[in-house]
Design an enzyme around this catalytic site. Sequence first.
Site, short mmCIF file in Angstrom:
data_model
loop_
_atom_site.label_atom_id
_atom_site.label_comp_id
_atom_site.label_asym_id
_atom_site.label_seq_id
_atom_site.Cartn_x
_atom_site.Cartn_y
_atom_site.Cartn_z
CB CYS A 1 -1.26 -0.11 1.50
SG CYS A 1 -2.17 1.20 1.31
CG HIS B 1 -28.92 21.74 -3.71
ND1 HIS B 1 -28.89 21.53 -4.84
CD2 HIS B 1 -29.29 23.59 -4.98
CE1 HIS B 1 -29.66 22.47 -6.48
NE2 HIS B 1 -29.26 23.36 -5.56
#
Length: 457
Positions: free
Chosen positions: A43, A440
């Site tokens: 990793c 939003h």
Amino acid sequence: MMGYDYDLFTIGAGSGGVRASRMAARAGARVAVAEERFLGGTCVNVGCVPKKLFVYAAHYREDFADSAGFGWTVGDIAFDWATLRANKDAEIARLNKVYERLLHGAGVDILAGRATVIDPHTVEVALPEGPKRVTAERILIATGGRAVRPEEPGTDRAWISDDVFYAETLPKRLLVVGGGYIALEMASIFHGLGSEVTLTYRGPHPLRGFDDDVRTFVCDQLKAKGVKLHLNTKVMCLEEGDGGAIDAVYDHEEVETFDAALYAIGRRPNTEGLGLEAAGVTLNERGAVVVDDFYRSSVESIFALGDVTDRVQLTPVAIEEAMAFVATQFQDTPKTLDYAHIPTAVFSTPPLACVGLTEADAHDRYGDVHVYTSEFRPLKHTLSGSQERCFMKLVVEPKSDRVLGVHMVGADTPEIVQGFAVALKCGATKAQLDATVGLHPTAAEELVTMRERRPDE
Ligand SMILES: Cc1cc2nc3c(=O)[nH]c(=O)nc-3n(C[C@H](O)[C@H](O)[C@H](O)COP(=O)(O)OP(=O)(O)OC[C@H]3O[C@@H](n4cnc5c(N)ncnc54)[C@H](O)[C@@H]3O)c2cc1C
């Protein structure tokens, strides 16, 4: 117990091995870890971390282009591979040191060399000064996996994914062979950095195991961006071309010329030559260590976790398995991992992210399922002019109303899906998603405002 040199000897200081060693030592165990290559494992050195740094690098090309629609003028752009590589190398070297400090800080002895298992309680480590044998009450195999090397003629010059991170130059023309997530990520990275990329895959659709709709959608997006896809195509061999180039010969006899070829055709558990079979450890047909729910192998004192068990090959999974192993063996609280709802992503451009069941798996398990989909042009691209689109899909079990799967393609979807993974883990229903107020303006709000089921149902 006092007769052994250590309470725990870990082979492999990757994601799983480091976490298990540190936590066991913190729980009071006497621990040593052997590492033959690099602290932090795949990793940190040749996987998630350098890859994600390259993904960021690759994205700038589109960001520069997108900025024009917002009024920016970004003069001539140029990319320097040597700078990216050097900066990446420096960051990885820093992380290697962090891992060393973490292990030493926890009191773990680090033996820098290849380890082999001699018997159920003995390990031999090949140290520069000569082989050293140590004994331990428990041995943990955390040796991870390695990329499969191609066998086709002429492929000795081809890269595997490890090589990409040390490449001397950026290839002008790159062939990527394979259809898994690493193949698609590498194709996206090199395309973004400026290479002409061709991806060949012997099957009809890359990304086996992911939801069929997102597989198709990602491929369409990559094609639209200019990555050449040769599906149902096999590379028969690589031949030496003019001036050091590589000629790829396809099964339909066409020949295409490249500067480099990357084979990303899968990974295998790292168990070869480890001495496991002789010690009585059962391996499966792919060479993975077979373990029970608590990571114990067929030998009482030998355990294994992470990629070497060939189950879910992801860093956070190796880490969680390590935590469960330590809790069970050193903290008197038997624990195992729940493998449901593990989120995952493909860091292609655009990225794909998902959690839960694909539509096909949900259908196999639950029969008829309800599917909600949405495809749209993200707000940003109304001004950027980019043709990149976003796709979202929810799979719902009609009887319980439980959301079984969330699948998304588009910018930031890996960040979004991490949050939805919590919701799915908590058993979220479609009604609860509907009752959630959207944030939003975001792309993510689409997931809580999908009211209409897919029209073809
Ligand atoms: C290109 C690439 C991209 C990836 N991207 C992601 C991603 O975005 N997200 C994600 O979650 N996962 C990703 N992965 C997968 C992730 O890297 C692995 O799942 C994870 O590293 C597994 O951890 P591990 O501890 O099992 O093994 P590893 O991290 O592989 O560690 C094993 C260690 O054991 C050492 N070792 C092996 N044999 C011996 C021996 N005999 N003696 C001493 N030492 C030995 C190795 O040198 C290595 O350091 C990626 C992998 C690759 C290759």
